[in-house]
Scaffold this motif. Structure first.
Motif, PDB file in Angstrom:
ATOM      1  N   MET A   1       0.847  -1.167   0.000  1.00  0.00           N
ATOM      2  CA  MET A   1       0.000   0.000   0.000  1.00  0.00           C
ATOM      3  C   MET A   1       0.896   1.235   0.000  1.00  0.00           C
ATOM      4  N   LYS A   2       0.621   2.149  -0.912  1.00  0.00           N
ATOM      5  CA  LYS A   2       1.427   3.366  -0.969  1.00  0.00           C
ATOM      6  C   LYS A   2       0.549   4.584  -0.719  1.00  0.00           C
ATOM      7  N   HIS A   3       1.150   5.592  -0.081  1.00  0.00           N
ATOM      8  CA  HIS A   3       0.457   6.849   0.182  1.00  0.00           C
ATOM      9  C   HIS A   3       0.696   7.787  -0.995  1.00  0.00           C
ATOM     10  N   ILE A   4      -0.377   8.413  -1.480  1.00  0.00           N
ATOM     11  CA  ILE A   4      -0.271   9.376  -2.568  1.00  0.00           C
ATOM     12  C   ILE A   4      -0.985  10.660  -2.159  1.00  0.00           C
ATOM     13  N   THR A   5      -0.623  11.747  -2.814  1.00  0.00           N
ATOM     14  CA  THR A   5      -1.269  13.027  -2.563  1.00  0.00           C
ATOM     15  C   THR A   5      -2.432  13.202  -3.536  1.00  0.00           C
ATOM     16  N   THR A   6      -3.317  14.149  -3.249  1.00  0.00           N
ATOM     17  CA  THR A   6      -4.400  14.417  -4.193  1.00  0.00           C
ATOM     18  C   THR A   6      -3.847  14.996  -5.488  1.00  0.00           C
ATOM     19  N   ASP A   7      -2.690  15.683  -5.427  1.00  0.00           N
ATOM     20  CA  ASP A   7      -2.069  16.173  -6.660  1.00  0.00           C
ATOM     21  C   ASP A   7      -1.638  15.007  -7.541  1.00  0.00           C
ATOM     22  N   GLU A   8      -1.082  13.950  -6.922  1.00  0.00           N
ATOM     23  CA  GLU A   8      -0.726  12.753  -7.698  1.00  0.00           C
ATOM     24  C   GLU A   8      -1.983  12.087  -8.244  1.00  0.00           C
ATOM     25  N   LEU A   9      -3.030  12.049  -7.440  1.00  0.00           N
ATOM     26  CA  LEU A   9      -4.289  11.444  -7.865  1.00  0.00           C
ATOM     27  C   LEU A   9      -4.859  12.160  -9.086  1.00  0.00           C
ATOM     28  N   ARG A  10      -4.749  13.482  -9.096  1.00  0.00           N
ATOM     29  CA  ARG A  10      -5.286  14.280 -10.213  1.00  0.00           C
ATOM     30  C   ARG A  10      -4.645  13.916 -11.562  1.00  0.00           C
ATOM     31  N   THR A  11      -3.454  13.332 -11.535  1.00  0.00           N
ATOM     32  CA  THR A  11      -2.772  12.983 -12.793  1.00  0.00           C
ATOM     33  C   THR A  11      -3.211  11.627 -13.331  1.00  0.00           C
ATOM     34  N   MET A  12      -4.067  10.912 -12.627  1.00  0.00           N
ATOM     35  CA  MET A  12      -4.446   9.544 -12.993  1.00  0.00           C
ATOM     36  C   MET A  12      -5.684   9.492 -13.887  1.00  0.00           C
ATOM     37  N   THR A  13      -5.801  10.419 -14.811  1.00  0.00           N
ATOM     38  CA  THR A  13      -6.979  10.476 -15.673  1.00  0.00           C
ATOM     39  C   THR A  13      -7.020   9.352 -16.697  1.00  0.00           C
ATOM     40  N   LYS A  51      -3.803  -5.858  -5.306  1.00  0.00           N
ATOM     41  CA  LYS A  51      -2.484  -5.690  -4.692  1.00  0.00           C
ATOM     42  C   LYS A  51      -1.994  -4.247  -4.828  1.00  0.00           C
ATOM     43  N   ASP A  52      -2.392  -3.576  -5.903  1.00  0.00           N
ATOM     44  CA  ASP A  52      -1.995  -2.194  -6.160  1.00  0.00           C
ATOM     45  C   ASP A  52      -3.043  -1.277  -5.527  1.00  0.00           C
ATOM     46  N   VAL A  53      -2.810  -0.953  -4.241  1.00  0.00           N
ATOM     47  CA  VAL A  53      -3.761  -0.135  -3.485  1.00  0.00           C
ATOM     48  C   VAL A  53      -3.034   1.109  -2.985  1.00  0.00           C
ATOM     49  N   SER A  54      -3.652   2.265  -3.179  1.00  0.00           N
ATOM     50  CA  SER A  54      -3.082   3.533  -2.730  1.00  0.00           C
ATOM     51  C   SER A  54      -3.978   4.159  -1.669  1.00  0.00           C
ATOM     52  N   VAL A  55      -3.363   4.917  -0.767  1.00  0.00           N
ATOM     53  CA  VAL A  55      -4.072   5.630   0.293  1.00  0.00           C
ATOM     54  C   VAL A  55      -3.920   7.121   0.020  1.00  0.00           C
ATOM     55  N   PHE A  56      -5.016   7.871   0.145  1.00  0.00           N
ATOM     56  CA  PHE A  56      -4.933   9.324   0.023  1.00  0.00           C
ATOM     57  C   PHE A  56      -5.939   9.978   0.960  1.00  0.00           C
ATOM     58  N   GLU A  57      -5.619  11.209   1.344  1.00  0.00           N
ATOM     59  CA  GLU A  57      -6.470  12.002   2.229  1.00  0.00           C
ATOM     60  C   GLU A  57      -7.140  13.087   1.391  1.00  0.00           C
ATOM     61  N   HIS A  58      -8.429  13.304   1.653  1.00  0.00           N
ATOM     62  CA  HIS A  58      -9.127  14.413   0.997  1.00  0.00           C
ATOM     63  C   HIS A  58     -10.239  14.888   1.914  1.00  0.00           C
ATOM     64  N   ASN A  59     -10.239  16.178   2.201  1.00  0.00           N
ATOM     65  CA  ASN A  59     -11.251  16.799   3.073  1.00  0.00           C
ATOM     66  C   ASN A  59     -11.400  16.073   4.401  1.00  0.00           C
ATOM     67  N   GLY A  60     -10.275  15.699   4.972  1.00  0.00           N
ATOM     68  CA  GLY A  60     -10.285  15.072   6.286  1.00  0.00           C
ATOM     69  C   GLY A  60     -10.667  13.606   6.302  1.00  0.00           C
ATOM     70  N   CYS A  61     -10.859  13.005   5.143  1.00  0.00           N
ATOM     71  CA  CYS A  61     -11.211  11.585   5.063  1.00  0.00           C
ATOM     72  C   CYS A  61     -10.044  10.793   4.480  1.00  0.00           C
ATOM     73  N   GLU A 169     -16.514  18.472   1.046  1.00  0.00           N
ATOM     74  CA  GLU A 169     -16.263  18.285  -0.381  1.00  0.00           C
ATOM     75  C   GLU A 169     -16.930  19.381  -1.213  1.00  0.00           C
ATOM     76  N   TYR A 170     -17.962  20.018  -0.655  1.00  0.00           N
ATOM     77  CA  TYR A 170     -18.739  21.007  -1.407  1.00  0.00           C
ATOM     78  C   TYR A 170     -18.431  22.454  -1.035  1.00  0.00           C
TER      79      TYR A 170
END
Length: 192
Positions: A1-13, A51-61, A169-170
């Motif tokens: 499990m790897k930790h990613i940022t929301t900025d990294e997540l935004r690139t996964m289009t 097996k390829d699971v990432s963890v990220f934080e967004h809006n306190g979740c 989120e809103y």
């Protein structure tokens, strides 16, 4: 499990995955539990597991992203499971999460969706009161559809903490004091 940022997540289009929202406690137990559930449901095929699971934080979740690349799974059954278990797991597709939660234009460069400021800190903490204030703020900013969507998600959320995450989120959650200072046309200086 790897930790990613929301900025990294935004690139996964260019990828797809299953996002499970609002995870707490031991995250490896979440991964094992989801793998076990999806195996029992006949979704994960031929002994395959995520097996390829990432963890990220967004809006306190805390959220988990289960990558669907090179997976042997029944996508139709997964889609039905996701819909049936949404109230429990907040499951959504990565391709839905990116534009709807992070404001990513799936056909262009990443863009952050503007959220209006909403003075909730210092208000009566009853979730229906907070939901009403946030919905009113959204409507005042021309976001009536988002207000309706937010209310529906909150009433189906099942917990106070999840409901607060959804509100975040809103809208940008601010304090009543900040709003009063801005209404006066000046920022009060801290004196020590």
């Amino acid at each position: 499990m790897k930790h990613i940022t929301t900025d990294e997540l935004r690139t996964m289009t260019d990828r797809e995955g299953l996002v499970i929202q609002g995870c707490g406690g031991d995250l490896s137990e979440w991964v094992d539990g989801i793998n076990e559930l999806l195996t029992q449901e006949g979704i994960l095929q031929n002994g395959d597991t995520f097996k390829d699971v990432s963890v990220f934080e967004h809006n306190g979740c805390t959220n988990l992203l289960f990558s669907m690349e090179n997976m042997d799974l029944d996508i139709g059954k997964l889609a039905m499971w996701r819909l049936q278990s949404h109230a429990t797991f907040g499951g959504t597709w990565l391709s839905d999460y990116l534009p709807n939660r992070l404001g990513v234009d799936m056909n262009g460069p990443p863009v952050q969706k503007e959220k209006p400021d909403c003075a909730l800190i210092g208000q009566d903490g009853n979730i229906f009161n907070l939901m009403g204030i946030a919905a009113r703020t959204l409507k005042e900013n021309g976001l009536g559809d988002q207000a309706k969507e937010m209310r529906e998600r909150i009433t189906a959320s099942g917990s106070y903490d999840n409901a607060l995450c959804i509100i975040g989120e809103y809208v940008n959650i601010t304090s009543v004091e900040d709003a009063q200072e801005q209404d006066c046309g000046f920022e009060m200086e801290q004196s020590y």
